[in-house]
Design a protein around this motif. Structure first.
Motif, PDB file in Angstrom:
ATOM      1  N   GLN A 269      -7.472  74.915  -6.266  1.00 25.50           N
ATOM      2  CA  GLN A 269      -7.023  74.207  -5.065  1.00 25.50           C
ATOM      3  C   GLN A 269      -8.188  73.993  -4.091  1.00 25.50           C
ATOM      4  O   GLN A 269      -8.293  72.936  -3.460  1.00 25.50           O
ATOM      5  CB  GLN A 269      -5.903  74.992  -4.383  1.00 25.50           C
ATOM      6  CG  GLN A 269      -4.617  75.062  -5.190  1.00 25.50           C
ATOM      7  CD  GLN A 269      -3.585  75.976  -4.561  1.00 25.50           C
ATOM      8  OE1 GLN A 269      -3.912  76.864  -3.775  1.00 25.50           O
ATOM      9  NE2 GLN A 269      -2.309  75.763  -4.908  1.00 25.50           N
ATOM     10  N   LEU A 270      -9.055  74.981  -3.961  1.00 24.56           N
ATOM     11  CA  LEU A 270     -10.194  74.868  -3.057  1.00 24.56           C
ATOM     12  C   LEU A 270     -11.167  73.776  -3.500  1.00 24.56           C
ATOM     13  O   LEU A 270     -11.740  73.061  -2.666  1.00 24.56           O
ATOM     14  CB  LEU A 270     -10.931  76.205  -2.980  1.00 24.56           C
ATOM     15  CG  LEU A 270     -10.221  77.329  -2.212  1.00 24.56           C
ATOM     16  CD1 LEU A 270     -10.961  78.648  -2.396  1.00 24.56           C
ATOM     17  CD2 LEU A 270     -10.122  76.985  -0.725  1.00 24.56           C
ATOM     18  N   LEU A 272     -10.435  71.056  -4.953  1.00 29.19           N
ATOM     19  CA  LEU A 272      -9.845  69.727  -4.742  1.00 29.19           C
ATOM     20  C   LEU A 272      -9.622  69.409  -3.267  1.00 29.19           C
ATOM     21  O   LEU A 272      -9.408  68.242  -2.913  1.00 29.19           O
ATOM     22  CB  LEU A 272      -8.509  69.626  -5.482  1.00 29.19           C
ATOM     23  CG  LEU A 272      -8.567  69.734  -7.018  1.00 29.19           C
ATOM     24  CD1 LEU A 272      -7.155  69.743  -7.595  1.00 29.19           C
ATOM     25  CD2 LEU A 272      -9.375  68.584  -7.608  1.00 29.19           C
ATOM     26  N   ALA A 273      -9.675  70.408  -2.394  1.00 31.43           N
ATOM     27  CA  ALA A 273      -9.357  70.218  -0.971  1.00 31.43           C
ATOM     28  C   ALA A 273     -10.593  69.842  -0.161  1.00 31.43           C
ATOM     29  O   ALA A 273     -11.739  70.017  -0.594  1.00 31.43           O
ATOM     30  CB  ALA A 273      -8.734  71.489  -0.414  1.00 31.43           C
ATOM     31  N   ASP A 274     -10.330  69.317   1.059  1.00 34.20           N
ATOM     32  CA  ASP A 274     -11.399  69.003   2.006  1.00 34.20           C
ATOM     33  C   ASP A 274     -11.718  70.244   2.834  1.00 34.20           C
ATOM     34  O   ASP A 274     -11.081  71.283   2.690  1.00 34.20           O
ATOM     35  CB  ASP A 274     -10.982  67.849   2.919  1.00 34.20           C
ATOM     36  CG  ASP A 274     -10.763  66.570   2.130  1.00 34.20           C
ATOM     37  OD1 ASP A 274     -11.470  66.394   1.119  1.00 34.20           O
ATOM     38  OD2 ASP A 274      -9.885  65.775   2.506  1.00 34.20           O
ATOM     39  N   ASP A 277      -8.801  71.673   5.029  1.00 30.11           N
ATOM     40  CA  ASP A 277      -7.737  72.143   4.139  1.00 30.11           C
ATOM     41  C   ASP A 277      -8.158  73.418   3.416  1.00 30.11           C
ATOM     42  O   ASP A 277      -7.311  74.273   3.102  1.00 30.11           O
ATOM     43  CB  ASP A 277      -7.392  71.060   3.124  1.00 30.11           C
ATOM     44  CG  ASP A 277      -6.732  69.849   3.786  1.00 30.11           C
ATOM     45  OD1 ASP A 277      -6.138  70.038   4.865  1.00 30.11           O
ATOM     46  OD2 ASP A 277      -6.828  68.746   3.243  1.00 30.11           O
ATOM     47  N   LYS A 278      -9.446  73.550   3.137  1.00 30.79           N
ATOM     48  CA  LYS A 278      -9.934  74.773   2.483  1.00 30.79           C
ATOM     49  C   LYS A 278      -9.701  75.990   3.373  1.00 30.79           C
ATOM     50  O   LYS A 278      -9.286  77.050   2.907  1.00 30.79           O
ATOM     51  CB  LYS A 278     -11.415  74.635   2.150  1.00 30.79           C
ATOM     52  CG  LYS A 278     -11.735  73.673   1.015  1.00 30.79           C
ATOM     53  CD  LYS A 278     -13.229  73.637   0.731  1.00 30.79           C
ATOM     54  CE  LYS A 278     -13.533  72.685  -0.423  1.00 30.79           C
ATOM     55  NZ  LYS A 278     -14.996  72.631  -0.710  1.00 30.79           N
ATOM     56  N   LYS A 280      -7.417  76.300   5.676  1.00 28.13           N
ATOM     57  CA  LYS A 280      -5.979  76.569   5.717  1.00 28.13           C
ATOM     58  C   LYS A 280      -5.529  77.310   4.463  1.00 28.13           C
ATOM     59  O   LYS A 280      -4.688  78.215   4.525  1.00 28.13           O
ATOM     60  CB  LYS A 280      -5.208  75.259   5.861  1.00 28.13           C
ATOM     61  CG  LYS A 280      -5.401  74.571   7.206  1.00 28.13           C
ATOM     62  CD  LYS A 280      -4.586  73.287   7.275  1.00 28.13           C
ATOM     63  CE  LYS A 280      -4.781  72.594   8.618  1.00 28.13           C
ATOM     64  NZ  LYS A 280      -4.009  71.322   8.693  1.00 28.13           N
ATOM     65  N   LEU A 281      -6.085  76.911   3.311  1.00 32.40           N
ATOM     66  CA  LEU A 281      -5.730  77.586   2.064  1.00 32.40           C
ATOM     67  C   LEU A 281      -6.139  79.054   2.096  1.00 32.40           C
ATOM     68  O   LEU A 281      -5.376  79.940   1.698  1.00 32.40           O
ATOM     69  CB  LEU A 281      -6.411  76.883   0.881  1.00 32.40           C
ATOM     70  CG  LEU A 281      -5.785  75.577   0.399  1.00 32.40           C
ATOM     71  CD1 LEU A 281      -6.691  74.896  -0.629  1.00 32.40           C
ATOM     72  CD2 LEU A 281      -4.410  75.839  -0.210  1.00 32.40           C
TER      73      LEU A 281
END
Length: 369
Positions: A269-270, A272-274, A277-278, A280-281
């Motif tokens: 997920q990290l 693929l994220a900006d 968003d990283k 927040k994850l």
């Protein structure tokens, strides 16, 4: 009687002689044949209950194979999950509730132990899982040294020679153990690296008598180990972090064994994220307790080494050095940090207690009443 005798002798799991080492924790050897080589009624009655079954779990399919109390395969098997779900079970179990209960108890107990421990028990015939786990734990050598010694420090009875190996386009010099007779020795178990004339695979033999020697030829020197198992064991005990992490990931898939965080899923997920968003994850997991610098490193370069660690269950400082994979577990970075703090506290308390004892400091309560 003749049928039973043929069944025991023809079993692929049986050794060539009539004795077999059991794995029920008793360490006893059962001989089902009489002195004359024939199977009598009295020989069949042992101290083990005849309605006891044994189990072996496949390392590749998680299929459970069932054996009788003497270790003879009963041509009965099923998936581990089927036992837990009580579905699609063979008639051998469904028609005998007491045996079905034994199988269910084994399956439940098997799922309670770690994947790393399961890896050491695959393909073994087991009747007493608790006893086998106890023997595994007691067989560990108390060691506070992290890495296994190299060949030069291995012992006085072995000679060490430097051998050049071509690894890709590079030539690498490695050390190899040799006996005084000039035979190559396995780095892991220090056995002669030999093979039978009728087989092509190397065998690990520690005791060679005169009769066996005539059947053996020296294996052309191609490696430093007698088997893949010894190579794997040496890589773990030599504390090759990348090697240990790879084996551990294949077993536990990056899932923290304490908090349950799936670090492999988080890593995908990290990637693929900006940027925002990283963050927040990360903050949505137990990793939110990391320092801002650690979080920044994960955001900039998300790698599995920043998310989970290969942790010693019994720490090296407390005797868990040079152990096999069953002493390792996957911990997320936060859980590993907490476990390290607990270890440091225990070691500090132990050090203070030893220092006070050395100085002769006594408990003041001894002087009161």
């Amino acid at each position: 009687k003749q049928w039973y005798q043929r069944r025991v002798r023809d079993s692929s799991r049986e050794p060539s002689n009539s004795s077999r080492e059991t794995s029920d924790g008793s360490g006893e050897t059962t001989d089902v044949f009489g002195d004359d080589g024939n199977c009598s009624d009295s020989d069949l009655f042992t101290d083990k209950p005849v309605d006891t079954i044994q189990f072996s779990v496949s390392a590749f399919t998680e299929r459970v194979y069932i054996y009788d109390y003497t270790g003879v395969y009963l041509e009965v098997n099923c998936l581990l999950q089927d036992l837990l779900d009580d579905t699609s079970l063979p008639s051998y179990l469904t028609t005998q509730p007491h045996l079905k209960q034994q199988a269910l108890q084994f399956a439940q107990h098997w799922t309670e132990i770690s994947k790393a421990t399961q890896a050491r028990l695959y393909n073994k015939i087991l009747s007493d899982l608790d006893g086998e786990l106890k023997r595994m734990f007691e067989s560990r050598v108390h060691c506070t040294v992290r890495k296994m010694a190299g060949p030069k420090e291995a012992g006085e009875q072995s000679l060490v020679k430097v051998r050049k190996l071509n690894v890709g386009k590079k030539v690498v010099e490695v050390e190899q153990k040799f006996s005084k007779q000039g035979h190559p020795l396995c780095l892991s178990c220090e056995s002669l690296v030999v093979r039978l004339k009728s087989k092509t695979s190397a065998l690990c033999l520690t005791n060679l008598d005169s009769a066996t020697n005539s059947e053996l030829v020296q294996l052309p020197f191609q490696g430093r180990f007698c088997s893949l198992e010894c190579s794997r064991s040496y890589g773990i005990k030599a504390n090759s972090s990348s090697f240990v992490r790879k084996i551990l990931f294949d077993l536990e898939f990056g899932v923290c064994q304490l908090c349950g965080l799936d670090t492999n899923k988080l890593l995908k997920q990290l990637k693929l994220a900006d940027g925002e968003d990283k963050v927040k994850l990360i903050n949505s997991t137990t990793l939110k307790s990391l320092t801002e610098k650690q979080k920044s490193n994960i955001v900039e370069h998300p790698t599995e080494g920043l998310l989970w660690q290969a942790d010693h269950i019994v720490p090296v400082a407390e005797g868990g050095g040079q152990t096999d994979i069953d002493n390792f577990r996957t911990l997320c970075t936060i859980c590993h940090k907490h476990e390290t703090k607990k270890l440091m506290l225990r070691l500090r308390e132990k050090k203070d207690k030893e220092a006070n004892k050395k100085k002769g400091i006594l408990d003041i309560r001894k002087f009161l009443g």
